[in-house]
Design a protein around this motif. Structure first.
Motif, PDB file in Angstrom:
ATOM      1  N   VAL A 382       0.836  -1.203   0.000  1.00 15.52           N
ATOM      2  CA  VAL A 382       0.000   0.000   0.000  1.00 15.52           C
ATOM      3  C   VAL A 382       0.871   1.254   0.000  1.00 15.52           C
ATOM      4  O   VAL A 382       0.586   2.236  -0.700  1.00 15.52           O
ATOM      5  N   MET A 383       1.956   1.226   0.779  1.00 21.43           N
ATOM      6  CA  MET A 383       2.872   2.370   0.808  1.00 21.43           C
ATOM      7  C   MET A 383       3.481   2.621  -0.573  1.00 21.43           C
ATOM      8  O   MET A 383       3.600   3.772  -1.015  1.00 21.43           O
ATOM      9  N   LEU A 384       3.853   1.547  -1.266  1.00 27.03           N
ATOM     10  CA  LEU A 384       4.424   1.712  -2.602  1.00 27.03           C
ATOM     11  C   LEU A 384       3.398   2.282  -3.573  1.00 27.03           C
ATOM     12  O   LEU A 384       3.725   3.130  -4.422  1.00 27.03           O
ATOM     13  N   ILE A 385       2.140   1.835  -3.459  1.00 28.55           N
ATOM     14  CA  ILE A 385       1.086   2.354  -4.338  1.00 28.55           C
ATOM     15  C   ILE A 385       0.868   3.844  -4.088  1.00 28.55           C
ATOM     16  O   ILE A 385       0.762   4.648  -5.025  1.00 28.55           O
ATOM     17  N   LEU A 386       0.801   4.228  -2.813  1.00 25.04           N
ATOM     18  CA  LEU A 386       0.626   5.640  -2.475  1.00 25.04           C
ATOM     19  C   LEU A 386       1.817   6.459  -2.946  1.00 25.04           C
ATOM     20  O   LEU A 386       1.659   7.590  -3.436  1.00 25.04           O
ATOM     21  N   PHE A 387       3.016   5.893  -2.815  1.00 27.15           N
ATOM     22  CA  PHE A 387       4.222   6.597  -3.253  1.00 27.15           C
ATOM     23  C   PHE A 387       4.178   6.812  -4.760  1.00 27.15           C
ATOM     24  O   PHE A 387       4.492   7.905  -5.248  1.00 27.15           O
ATOM     25  N   ALA A 388       3.798   5.775  -5.499  1.00 25.29           N
ATOM     26  CA  ALA A 388       3.728   5.900  -6.951  1.00 25.29           C
ATOM     27  C   ALA A 388       2.652   6.904  -7.371  1.00 25.29           C
ATOM     28  O   ALA A 388       2.793   7.589  -8.392  1.00 25.29           O
ATOM     29  N   ARG A 389       1.581   6.996  -6.576  1.00 22.12           N
ATOM     30  CA  ARG A 389       0.489   7.918  -6.915  1.00 22.12           C
ATOM     31  C   ARG A 389       0.884   9.367  -6.681  1.00 22.12           C
ATOM     32  O   ARG A 389       0.597  10.239  -7.511  1.00 22.12           O
ATOM     33  N   PHE A 390       1.530   9.649  -5.554  1.00 16.22           N
ATOM     34  CA  PHE A 390       1.805  11.028  -5.185  1.00 16.22           C
ATOM     35  C   PHE A 390       3.237  11.475  -5.499  1.00 16.22           C
ATOM     36  O   PHE A 390       3.534  12.670  -5.412  1.00 16.22           O
ATOM     37  N   ALA A 391       4.122  10.534  -5.818  1.00 14.94           N
ATOM     38  CA  ALA A 391       5.496  10.884  -6.196  1.00 14.94           C
ATOM     39  C   ALA A 391       5.920  10.040  -7.395  1.00 14.94           C
ATOM     40  O   ALA A 391       6.821   9.206  -7.296  1.00 14.94           O
ATOM     41  N   PRO A 392       5.267  10.245  -8.547  1.00  9.69           N
ATOM     42  CA  PRO A 392       5.546   9.389  -9.720  1.00  9.69           C
ATOM     43  C   PRO A 392       6.962   9.531 -10.265  1.00  9.69           C
ATOM     44  O   PRO A 392       7.423   8.658 -11.002  1.00  9.69           O
ATOM     45  N   PHE A 393       7.656  10.620  -9.937  1.00 14.34           N
ATOM     46  CA  PHE A 393       9.020  10.823 -10.422  1.00 14.34           C
ATOM     47  C   PHE A 393      10.060  10.376  -9.401  1.00 14.34           C
ATOM     48  O   PHE A 393      11.242  10.680  -9.540  1.00 14.34           O
ATOM     49  N   GLY A 394       9.633   9.650  -8.377  1.00 11.63           N
ATOM     50  CA  GLY A 394      10.550   9.205  -7.345  1.00 11.63           C
ATOM     51  C   GLY A 394      10.815  10.294  -6.320  1.00 11.63           C
ATOM     52  O   GLY A 394      10.430  11.453  -6.495  1.00 11.63           O
ATOM     53  N   ALA A 395      11.491   9.915  -5.253  1.00 11.44           N
ATOM     54  CA  ALA A 395      11.734  10.861  -4.163  1.00 11.44           C
ATOM     55  C   ALA A 395      12.590  12.034  -4.618  1.00 11.44           C
ATOM     56  O   ALA A 395      12.271  13.201  -4.346  1.00 11.44           O
ATOM     57  N   VAL A 396      13.684  11.752  -5.327  1.00 11.34           N
ATOM     58  CA  VAL A 396      14.588  12.828  -5.744  1.00 11.34           C
ATOM     59  C   VAL A 396      13.953  13.685  -6.830  1.00 11.34           C
ATOM     60  O   VAL A 396      14.056  14.914  -6.812  1.00 11.34           O
ATOM     61  N   GLY A 397      13.255  13.048  -7.779  1.00  4.39           N
ATOM     62  CA  GLY A 397      12.586  13.809  -8.826  1.00  4.39           C
ATOM     63  C   GLY A 397      11.512  14.723  -8.262  1.00  4.39           C
ATOM     64  O   GLY A 397      11.381  15.885  -8.682  1.00  4.39           O
TER      65      GLY A 397
END
Length: 429
Positions: A382-397
């Motif tokens: 679930v955390m990965l899904i939320l991360f992909a939804r709200f940070a599609p360019f990755g953490a650094v992007g």
């Protein structure tokens, strides 16, 4: 177009764009974003805040310095940090071939396995080389560059048949490579070298007494026995990671780096512009395999064993490296480190919640002593899904996008531009 390439960006500024950008520095008088020249005072302050302070905090915690920085980490916490740094090194290799060059590879778990086996096989004296005496025992430190060389050669060989493949077809081919390597390592005919299906166990790597010992100059590590192994692996892995990051950063600013980005963005256009696609893909495949092999060698030394059934050597390891790269940010030099830290620590936290949910933030939903083995995996997913939804360019992007709304860094004008010549003549006067 200029030859100036800025890491993390896929654009190149021409002379007019740079001059317009420089005018923003002097013309901006109100509001955000703040414009600052590259390597200016504000730029360096930002670098210290973003990189130097967190790194200093991390090292102080590793050294066990108490006070405002908190207590030192437990041995298990140090082990997780060492795993994250080792994973980050392996992800650097995946980022080089997939993030920067655009070749989707899920076969780098095989290079991770080859690097680990190379280190353990050499330290265990399973390969006879006269120069190393009758026992053929290698110093563990020297196995790391050997693992890099072995993986570079194998990577170049594997890269040859993959020249005409891309996308899902290349991914499937590299997946076959992973399974082929695992089968080879478990093959009974090579049991005298690889240990066959049982692998090689019982290696006890301990921290060295000295960091270096040359011509009477000695720098002691201050570490004692395997109890301090995690701390030593942190120092070693962090040093190698920073060294590799510098190499990759320099590579991406060179002609080879620009050829890699051009290959990723448009192969046909890159070939028309004179990029030798076969050479670029093959060499980068070898380099990425070598970097991942270094991570594998460190992993084998830390673990003290190698076995064809180790999850990191198969499909699980391949997906782990890809997930860490995507979470951190593809084609970002700091992305592998951020992604590896996220994957290792957040995954461990989710697993802990699954093992004892009554003691977690969700404790009000569960009775005392309840155990849900699959809950940790569900939470992490679930955390990965939320991360992909709200940070599609990755953490650094995502950080770069948010930073651009507050501070925009204006690059130096290319050499030979009118503005660069004017600045040079002004400084001479």
């Amino acid at each position: 177009m200029s030859d100036q390439h800025h890491e993390g960006d896929s654009v190149t500024l021409d002379h007019g764009e740079v001059e317009m950008a420089e005018e923003l520095v002097t013309d901006n008088t109100t509001g955000l974003p703040i414009h600052t020249p590259e390597h200016g005072a504000l730029h360096w302050v930002g670098r210290v805040l973003v990189f130097a302070i967190p790194l200093a905090y991390l090292l102080l915690r590793v050294f066990g310095v108490t006070g405002i920085f908190g207590d030192g980490w437990s041995n298990s916490g140090l082990g997780l940090l060492a795993d994250a740094l080792i994973t980050a090194i392996a992800v650097m290799g995946v980022n080089l071939i997939t993030g920067y060059t655009g070749q989707l590879s899920i076969g780098h778990a095989a290079f991770f396995a080859i690097g680990a086996y190379t280190g353990i096989v050499l330290t265990d004296g399973r390969i006879s080389l006269p120069v190393f005496g009758p026992e053929n025992l290698w110093d563990p430190g020297w196995t790391i560059p050997v693992a890099a060389i072995v993986c570079f050669v194998i990577g170049c060989v594997v890269g040859l048949p993959a020249l005409r493949l891309k996308g899902i077809y290349l991914a499937l081919t590299t997946l076959v490579f992973v399974e082929a390597v695992r089968s080879f390592l478990k093959y009974e005919e090579f049991e005298s070298i690889t240990g066959g299906s049982t692998g090689i166990k019982g290696e006890k790597y301990s921290p060295p007494e000295y960091v270096f010992d040359f011509f009477g100059l000695k720098l002691p590590t201050g570490l004692d026995g395997r109890g301090d192994l995690n701390q030593w692996m942190i120092y070693l892995s962090l040093g190698l990671l920073l060294f590799i990051m510098l190499l990759v950063s320099g590579l991406m600013r060179s002609r080879i780096g620009r050829a890699m980005v051009a290959t990723r963005d448009n192969e046909l256009a890159a070939e028309v512009m004179g990029v030798h696609l076969a050479v670029v893909k093959t060499v980068v495949f070898g380099l990425s395999g070598a970097i991942t092999g270094v991570g594998g060698a460190l992993f084998g030394l830390k673990l003290g064993l190698v076995d064809g059934d180790v999850p990191q050597f198969g499909l699980f390891g391949a997906i782990t490296l890809l997930v860490a790269m995507v979470v951190g940010g593809a084609a970002q030099n700091w992305g592998p480190l951020i992604g590896a830290l996220f994957y290792v620590f957040v995954n461990n936290l989710a697993r802990t919640v699954g093992e004892n949910p009554s003691d977690s933030a969700l404790g009000f939903l569960f009775s005392e002593g309840t155990k849900l083995d699959g809950l940790g995996g569900v939470l992490f997913g679930v955390m990965l899904i939320l991360f992909a939804r709200f940070a599609p360019f990755g953490a650094v992007g995502t950080f770069r996008i948010l930073r651009a709304k507050v501070v925009q860094i204006i690059p130096h004008p290319p050499k030979g531009s009118k503005r660069a010549q004017a600045a040079a003549s002004t400084s001479d006067d």
